[in-house]
Structure formats: C-alpha cells, structure tokens
Design an enzyme around this catalytic site. Structure first.
Site, PDB file in Angstrom:
ATOM      1  CG  ASP A  75      -3.722   8.998  -2.902  1.00 12.25           C
ATOM      2  OD1 ASP A  75      -4.614   9.748  -3.374  1.00 12.25           O
ATOM      3  OD2 ASP A  75      -2.913   9.143  -2.074  1.00 12.25           O
ATOM      4  CG  ASP A 119      -1.911   1.054   1.314  1.00 17.39           C
ATOM      5  OD1 ASP A 119      -2.387   1.563   0.174  1.00 17.39           O
ATOM      6  OD2 ASP A 119      -1.903   1.638   2.464  1.00 17.39           O
TER       7      ASP A 119
END
Length: 1094
Positions: free
Chosen positions: A670, A403
């Site tokens: 994102d 991540d």
C-alpha cells in the site's frame, strides 16, 4: 538440423530470446519455416510431489536427515551375520518413522494438489473457431483470446483488447497481488477497443511482441502490430492473473503469460523443506552422542583385545576356535568386533525418539484445530495445520512480518467525524450532529458547501447492477436504486462519498463532462472543467467545476500539510486542532477547501493548464508549477476523519507480541501515507515513537547518506534527521529523548539499501522496535524476511498474510501463517498454519507455541537421558562379562518407558493458558532455544551418566559382593544382577519424568504408574513360564527369585532415592534462589483445578 530435430522432439528447448512473439488467436504465419515458440501451460502448481516422484524424492529428503541415515547404516550392519542384536530392533522403528513421515507429508501434499485442481479446473471462456467456448483454466494457451466477466478473476496475464465500456477501459482491483483495495483503470489496445464481438475478435490479424516473463508487478513493455505501425503497450494495458474485474460487464484479452510464467506465480517462492530449531538441535546432539558411541565401541574393542592377549582368555578350553577363525585376518576381526560393539551400544542414540517426536507432532497438531478460542464463528472457520513439523517453532519466534490489508485491517473504511467551519461533527444515524449535542444541526450554507465539495472532489465511478451496458448514468437521479455501488481509486474517497450520500448529498454519476449530485432531494448538475490529479509530492487533488449558476469553483482535498499552508480564510487554527485530535484517535484525515474564480482568473488558469499539458519538454515540472499556482488562496471548509477499520483486537495482539519480546514488521504494497496511518492506529507505531524515514531515495549515494543520517539519529534522538520532516510525524514527536524508534522504508529505497548497504540498513533496523515497509513487491517481502533469517543472529521469523502477494514471504519465513480472508486461498494453501483472524496469533504463539516447545524440549533431552541410563551399565558390565537380553533391549524404549513421555509431550503445561496470555513476558523464558541450550543438554547427559553409574555400582555394592542373600541360599548370578539394574533403571527414569511433570491428568497417572506395573507384570510372565518358541530362556524364574529377596527390595529403594533426591534438592534451591518468571507465575497464581486445556 540435429538441434532443430531435438527441439521438435522436446529434448532440447529452443533458445530463449529476450522477447516473445504472441500471435493473437494463435494465427501463426503460414509461410516460411516458422517454429512455434514453446510456452508454459496455464496450470498453477503449489505442490511438491507427483505420483511418479513421491517415493524417491521423499526418501531422498528423509535420508538427508542425519538420524535416518545413521539408523539405515546400523540396520545394514545388523543384517550381516554374527551381530549381537537382531536387525528388527533398528529396522522396524526406522521403517515406522519413514512410513509415518511419508504418509503425513503425502497427505499434506495431496491437499495442495486438491487446491491446485480447484484453481486449474475453474471454468473460463475463450474464443476458438469463431465462437465462445467454455473450457478449463489449465487449457488456456498463450495467444488465446479470453473473456472475463464482472467480479471474475483473470485466469492468466492478459493484454486488454476490448471492453464493453465505450472508451475501451476497465476497472480492476489488485488486492490479492499488492494489497491495494482501490480501483485501478486499465486501457485496451486502441486499434481493438471497439472489437467487442466474437467474430471481429476471431478475424484479428495481430501480433504482440513483449518481454519475457519477469516478477515485477509494475513493469511491462511490449508493442502490438495490427498490422498498422506498432503501438507501444505498458502496464496500464496488462491485466494480471489474480486481479479482479470490477464495474465492467465483460472484457476480452489475449493471454501473454500463462501458468507458472504469470507475474503472480513468478512472485511465488519455491517451496522448500522447513526445519525447526529443535530439529537442528537434535542433529547437534545426535553428532555428540555419535561421538560417545564411537568412543565406547572403540574402547570396548581395544579392551577386548587387551584381555585376550593372554592365551587362557583368547582360547579357553570351553570355547576352542575353529581353523577358519584362527586363520582369519586380524584387521577384519577388529572391524567385525568394532561393528558388533557399535550395534550393541547403538541404543544410546534412540530411534524411538524420532518415532515419538513424529507421533507427538502429528497428534499435538490436532489441539490447534480443536481450540475453540481459535474458532471464528462468523465465518465458521477453525484454525488449520498444514505442516505439523513446525509446532515447536511457534514458541521461538523473534520477528513477525505481517501484511496490512486484510491481515491487520478488515478492508473497510468508515466515516467517523468531520470538522466544518471550526465545529466538530459526528455522524449519528446518518446525520451530522455537532459534538456534545443530540439534536440535528441546521442545514447551514457552510455544511452544505462542505458536503458538496466532498461529494464532487473525487474520481469515483458508479455501477448499477441491474443495468446492462453503460446506459444513462442519470436514469436513477429521481430515486436511485439501492443496488448502486461506488468504485473509487482510493478507499477514502469511497467512504466519504458514501457518507455524504447518507447525509443527504448524493453523487448520482458522471457522463463525459457532467457530474450530478442530489442535494437534499434537489438534483444539480456541474460541468467538470479540469481534474488536478493526486500525486505523492503535492499530497492533494482538485477539481475545477462550473456551477449551475455558471460560476467557476475549485474544490481541493488532501493532507493537512498540503492544504492548510495554502489556505487564507476559514477557521484554520480550530481545524488544525481538530485534525490533530482525529489523528490521535487513529483516523485518516483529509482537509477540504475551495476557491472561487472570477472570469478573468479562470481564463488565466485554463490557459496555463493547456500550455502545461501540451508542453513537449519539462511537462511534469510545468504541471506542478501550474497546480501550485491554482491551489492557493484557498478558503478552508473543514476536515474529515475516516477510520480504516482494524480487525478485532489487533492493537492488543501487537502489544502482546511486543511484550513477549517479538519485533513486528509490517510489509505492505500500500501507499506510504495509508500504511503509516494504519500503523499508528493499530499500535504498531506509538504516538511518542521516534519515526525514521527512508523513502524516495533516487541513488545509491543518496540512500547511503540517508542511512548514515538515520544511524546518527537514533544515537542522538535529539534533532530531526532531515531538514523538512514529514508533518504527519511531527505531530507525534515531543522534544524529549526517545527510547523507541520506528522506521518507514519504501520499496524503491529498500532495493537501493539492499544493493550496496545491506549491513548499514540492518544496523538501523535492529535498533528500531517497529519497522514499516510500504510499496513492497511480493518478492521484496521475501527478500526482507530472508535478510533477517540470514543475519548473524539467525532469528526465528514468522510471516502472516492473506493474499497471493504474501505467498513468497510466507514460504520464506521459518513459520508461515495464512489468514482465511477475502483475498482468495493462495496464502492459506501455501502456509504452514492458517487462522481466521490476526488476533488468534497471540494465543497461537504465547500459549500453543509455549506448550509445544517446552513439551518437545523435555521430550528430546529426556530421551537422551534415559538412553544414557540404559546403555551405560551395559558398557560398564563389559568389564564384568554381562550379556544383555535382546527382549529387554527392544522393549525398554518401545513399552517400558515410551508412553509416559508421549503423554507428557501432549499435555504438559507449566502454567495455565490464561496466565500465558495475560503475561506475554513469560514467552521470553523460552526464547533463543533456551531449554535446548548446550548447558541444559550437558546437564541432562551428565545426569544420565551419574544415574547409570549409581544403578550399576549401587547394585554391585549392595548385591554383587554377597551372592548368598537369597532365602534358600541360592547364589545370585549375572542374570539376576542385570535384572536388578534394569528394574532400578525403569523405576528411576519413570519417576524422573514424574518429577518434571507439572500438569497431571488421569492419563499421566495411568501411563506413569501403569508403565512400572507393566514392567513387573511382563517380567513375571516372561520369566515365570517356559515359552516353547524360545531357543533359550536364561530369564526363567529370575524375576520371581529377585522379588522374593528383601535385600533386593531394599537395594531398589535405596538406589532410586539416591538418584532422585539430589535432583529434588537442586529444584528446590533453584526455585527459591534463582526462580524464572514462569516459576514465579506458578507460585503467584493459584488457580482452581482445571480440566484438560487443549
């Protein structure tokens, strides 16, 4: 009627329709035959067992293992009468293995239950019976009205009914769901937006008709009936479990999805039993040895009947058969004899191996927690092992999926530099200082205008902690409170506004159309006329303001490629150079510009905007056209450089993993630009890397064509793969050929690629040294991991993350690692290992993974080797009528040879830990399960048979033919011969392990030489005393007589040397002629003696 009764009794769940009807406050219809729908309760369950199913489920899972099932069968055979060995020899070790494994897995699951209980028992407030009642999270039902206060997480998926804000909105962060740190605005149902009191909410007569639960975080559709005409609700009205309320005192919402039906829980993957590559290799070896065992048992049975073909051997005078034996079935006798030989030889498959492996994994896992290099002092957190079954898998990782937010970064943006009117500035002690100067810069008009543009061109909101309710946003204009906190839809915006505040231009707040700033102590109010929202195509946002003087001005900020081409004045060339320099430093860059409107120009702008925004057809296209008309002829003011603060040593860690042959993929929810910027700054993407893009694909055909283009692109590496490459990447490309490629893919394009073109997509990915996946939903992350796991090469994967959005990929990967970050404990609870910082991953893999793998690889093969040495002489002696002693059969693996290999498997180090970290390439020596390859396995097996033949025939040659070698003239018998073979065996296999040991501690010395000494001492006591509880004592005084013979000592010495000398020669030749990188490091690095490294 019968179906309805079964539904009421809970035996037959009602038919699941495509929608669910939620009655707010659970006010169900009081007329007709209404049957309430059954919904899941609000409990979150990450555990695997319950108190009721633990024993049967755990036993089922354990006996699914080939080894455990095999030993269970052997134990059942031994329970039957007339077996040559006691059932205790298999039953006791099997019981120990099953019990230890069950206790270990039960304890690990108890920790999950404990963590679940903390979540499910969290206090919440719900509206019931006209008042606000405190209850536990697990008691929330679908239809309950829940109150959530500021900074609390939502306990279920709620439709927002009302907020304390006048406009009925609230602001949330979804960091733990999709990794985004920016503030998001959600809207209440219009009809209930002002229903803030408990009594008004309780009196609501409303229904929400929504779709059944699904995992997509960004998709939601429903309608409410209040009881006016239905009102359509979308994702902007839904507050997801796990998100956090910000900048809003409190909200009320109705629970529509609860517990395991919430979107967060649906993005979890079912927890499955993970098996390491070493365990799979052990199963393969077990099957091979099972074949050897069956061969030996069948051959012995056949030879027995061939030998008994003559009557004198079938029924000798000293062993007459009974009538029952003579009349028994030949088939049953054959089966009985076969099972007897099977039990006798079953020690070739050592159950003690599995006992030792379980102990090694359990005890070895403590070293991770004890390692001070994995301890984070700031948070007082040490590394945590949730599953010790996968220790050795840490040494086999080929792909790391990580991540971004909270894993690679600290979730903190910091302003670093800016360029104003062609001059570079740095922030020093809250002041802008021109580059190369130490004194304050003069507060010129250009600098002031730039700071005003940055402090006004945004959608930031402010929270004052000590103010209850909305209050007056300008009450702090004269001496604002230090408790003032900014909330922004973009982390960059927040960092920039905070930076201008430090430099003297402070954004005070906005109310309606008025925005107020404080410029070097002087308050100024601006009227907000229009906001031109940011979108991914334009890559910029603008505001049109009216100055206190009445002049209309446009402030614009955005990406370099989206602003500079539309600028007509200002230091354009110098600013472009500065932006490039900022980007090379890994900073996130934004360019700022303005445009002043005359009265006529503004009237035209206002008219066009109004027409576009009120258009009924082609509204989006018309808005884009108007925005482009407005955002032109810009005056360039400057540029900003903001650092997305990385965690400590992230770049060095990624580089170490790359040198170790591990490919790193970044999977993040994102935005595209943000993710690429972080990848560049953390070293995931190199500046000279050839970046390939698979983004914004709309159809299968378009996606397929782009993938083919990318495939050609990495083959040629000469021409751009698209006609308009991303300017962000153009900056970092050179004209030379590239040797490394990086791929950027977004979630939507990934879905298309995996639907029809999975093979082509994998071909592109495997030719890229780094892959970045952005805008990823949690389940998409898991799909990417599974895609690599199930590819033909079947690489070992590792996933690391810190939020609830990472749980699925953590559970999907072979090894899952949770980061103890700021996004809750979901990832830690569902991981196999947990560490406090990403930088600890390097030592966890390169050192601990290396140690665990070499230790258990040697352990497994050594056990098979020593058991071949053990059982083969027994098989050979069937031709010479040798019968073994049951005590020695049992103690061989339990006492005589067990401790040296256990201590070896806990402390062995081929090279020093510092060398492993400084030379990551050494990790490649153990990749692809190289130490447990079939070739290595055959070598150890062949070595075992060779040594066994030398034990037997060496003893037979030296001692067997001359039976009068004892000093008193007494003859050697079968028991003496067997004891000699056994003695040579114990000494040889122990010394063989000593030859394999590189890291000697006092414990290694103690157990190695102590095991040999214990064998001699035990044999002397066992054979030197008449034990009253033994029925027969064939070994009485045998060992003493053997040791009293000089010939026996000579035979022991000669046989041991004969076995081990060729192995020593082989090691010397291989080390000099074909040394591995690890062996070269052992020679090149001479470190002083070290104490035990954990």
């Amino acid at each position: 009627m019968i179906r309805w009764i079964r539904q009421q009794l809970g035996f037959d769940p009602p038919h699941q329709s495509d929608t669910r009807t939620v009655y707010i406050a659970n006010k169900f219809p009081q007329h007709g035959h209404y049957i309430p729908q059954r919904f899941a309760d609000n409990r979150i369950i990450s555990s695997k067992y319950t108190i009721w199913n633990f024993i049967p489920k755990n036993l089922f899972e354990q006996f699914r293992r080939i080894a455990n099932f095999y030993f269970l069968i052997i134990f059942l055979v031994q329970v039957s009468p007339d077996t040559p060995t006691s059932p205790i020899t298999s039953g006791l070790p099997l019981f120990f293995v099953i019990t230890v494994t069950a206790i270990k897995q039960g304890y690990e699951d108890w920790l999950r239950h404990k963590a679940d209980n903390e979540v499910n028992g969290a206090p919440v407030f719900v509206v019931r019976s006209g008042s606000l009642v405190q209850t536990r999270s697990k008691n929330i039902r679908v239809g309950d009205i829940v109150r959530v206060a500021k900074d609390e997480t939502f306990p279920a998926d709620l439709v927002l009914l009302s907020s304390d804000r006048a406009e009925g909105t609230c602001h949330i962060t979804t960091t733990s769901l999709d990794g985004e740190t920016n503030l998001k605005t959600h809207y209440s149902v219009p009809e209930t937006a002002v229903s803030q009191s408990v009594s008004r909410l309780e009196s609501l007569q409303a229904v929400v008709e929504c779709q059944q639960p699904e995992a997509d975080l960004y998709r939601y559709h429903s309608q409410s009936d209040h009881p006016n005409p239905p009102h359509t609700l979308g994702p902007e009205n839904l507050l997801l479990r796990g998100a956090r309320l910000k900048n809003t005192k409190e909200i009320f919402g109705v629970a529509v999805y609860t517990g395991m039906e919430s979107k967060m829980a649906l993005n979890y993957k079912c927890k499955s039993q993970k098996r390491s590559a070493v365990e799979k290799s052990m199963n393969t070896f077990l099957i091979i040895y099972l074949g050897i065992l069956l061969f030996e048992a069948i051959l012995s049975t056949i030879l027995k009947y061939a030998w008994q073909a003559e009557n004198k051997w079938d029924e000798p005078f000293y062993n007459q058969k009974t009538d029952q034996e003579r009349n028994s079935s030949q088939i049953l006798k054959f089966i009985s004899d076969f099972l007897a030989f099977l039990v006798l030889y079953n020690f070739i498959i050592p159950i003690s191996l599995y006992v030792t492996v379980e102990m090694q994994k359990f005890l070895g896992s403590f070293f991770i927690g004890w390692d001070l290099d994995l301890y984070h002092e700031e948070s007082d957190q040490k590394a945590q092992v949730n599953t010790s079954d996968l220790n050795e898998e840490l040494g086999q990782v080929e792909y790391v999926f990580t991540d971004k937010t909270g894993t690679l970064t600290e979730n903190e943006m910091q302003f670093r530099e800016c360029s104003i009117n062609g001059i570079k500035y740095q922030e020093i002690n809250g002041k802008l200082i021109p580059e190369g100067m130490t004194e304050d810069s003069p507060d010129g008009a250009e600098e002031e205008l730039f700071l005003k543009a940055v402090s006004l061109c945004h959608t930031v909101q402010i929270s004052y902690d000590q103010v209850d309710g909305p209050g007056d946003p300008f009450s702090h204009a004269n001496g604002f409170s230090p408790q003032m906190e900014y909330y922004a839809s973009s982390p960059d915006e927040k960092a920039l506004v905070e930076a201008t505040k430090r430099m003297g231009v402070t954004f005070i707040g906005s109310h309606g159309e008025i925005m107020e700033i404080k410029t070097f102590g002087k308050a100024e109010k601006y009227k907000l006329l229009h906001v031109l929202e940011f979108d991914a195509d334009r890559r910029r946002m603008s505001v049109i303001l009216q100055k206190p003087s009445g002049e209309k001005v446009l402030f614009t900020k955005g990406a370099e490629s989206a602003v500079l081409p539309y600028s007509t004045s200002g230091e354009i060339d110098k600013t472009r150079v500065h932006v490039d320099e900022f980007a090379l430093k890994g900073l996130r860059t934004l360019v700022v510009a303005c445009r002043h409107f005359s009265a006529d120009e503004y009237q035209e702008v206002d008219r066009r905007l109004h027409e576009a925004r009120t258009a009924l057809q082609q509204r989006e296209e018309r808005l884009v056209e108007v925005f482009n008309f407005i955002e032109k002829d810009l005056e360039l003011l400057g540029a900003t450089g903001v650092e997305d603060k990385l965690q400590d040593k992230v770049q060095e860690t990624i580089e170490s993993l790359r040198l170790a042959g591990i490919k790193v993929w970044v999977l993040t929810g994102d935005k595209h630009e943000t993710a690429v910027s972080v990848s560049l700054s953390c070293g995931h993407f190199h500046r000279t890397m050839n970046i390939l893009e698979l983004v914004k694909q709309k159809s299968d055909s378009e996606c397929a064509e782009q993938l083919r283009r990318l495939a050609r692109r990495y083959n040629t590496s000469a021409h751009p793969f698209c006609e308009t490459p991303s300017p962000l990447y153009t900056l970092f490309r050179s004209e030379s050929h590239f040797t490394q490629h990086g791929l950027v893919v977004d979630g939507a394009s990934l879905s298309l690629a995996l639907r029809e073109h999975e093979k082509l997509f994998m071909e592109v990915c495997k030719n890229c040294s780094a892959v970045l996946c952005c805008r990823m939903a949690p389940l998409q992350k898991a799909k990417v991991v599974r895609l690599l796991k199930t590819s033909p090469e079947k690489p070992i994967t590792l996933a690391i993350g810190d939020g609830a959005n990472d749980v699925s990929m953590i559970q999907e990967a072979h090894v899952g690692i949770g980061i103890m970050g700021k996004e809750g404990r979901q990832a830690v609870r569902n991981s196999d290992y947990a560490i406090a910082r990403f930088k600890f991953l390097a030592k966890l893999l390169l050192v601990h993974g290396h140690f665990y793998y070499i230790r258990i690889a040697t352990l497994v093969q050594y056990f098979f080797y020593k058991n071949v040495c053990f059982i083969t002489p027994q098989f050979l002696y069937q031709f010479f009528s040798w019968m073994s002693n049951i005590v020695y059969l049992t103690l061989y693996n339990i006492c005589f040879t067990s401790l040296p290999i256990l201590v070896y498997s806990l402390f062995e180090q081929l090279v020093h830990p510092h060398v492993l970290q400084s030379k990551p390439a050494l990790y490649r020596d153990i990749s692809k399960n190289s130490l447990l390859s079939f070739k290595t396995f055959l070598y150890w097996t062949f070595l075992g048979f060779c040594h066994a033949f030398i034990f037997f025939f060496g003893s037979y040659t030296l001692m067997g033919e001359d039976t009068t070698l004892m000093g008193n003239g007494q003859m050697f018998g079968n028991w003496t011969f067997g004891t000699l073979v056994f003695t040579v065996m114990v000494i040889t296999v122990t010394l063989k392990l000593a030859l394999e040991t590189h890291f000697w501690t006092w414990m290694n010395h103690f157990v190695t030489w102590g095991s040999i000494a214990f064998y001699f001492i035990f044999s002397l006591f066992y054979g030197g005393i008449i034990w009253p509880f033994l029925h027969t004592q064939d070994m009485y005084f045998i060992f003493v007589q053997l040791l009293s013979s000089g010939s026996a000592w000579f035979a022991i010495f000669i046989i041991v040397i004969t076995c081990l000398f060729p192995d020593v020669i082989k090691k010397v030749f291989y080390r000099h002629l074909q040394p591995t990188s690890t062996q070269k490091s052992q020679v090149s690095v001479r470190l002083p003696p070290q104490t035990l490294q954990l």
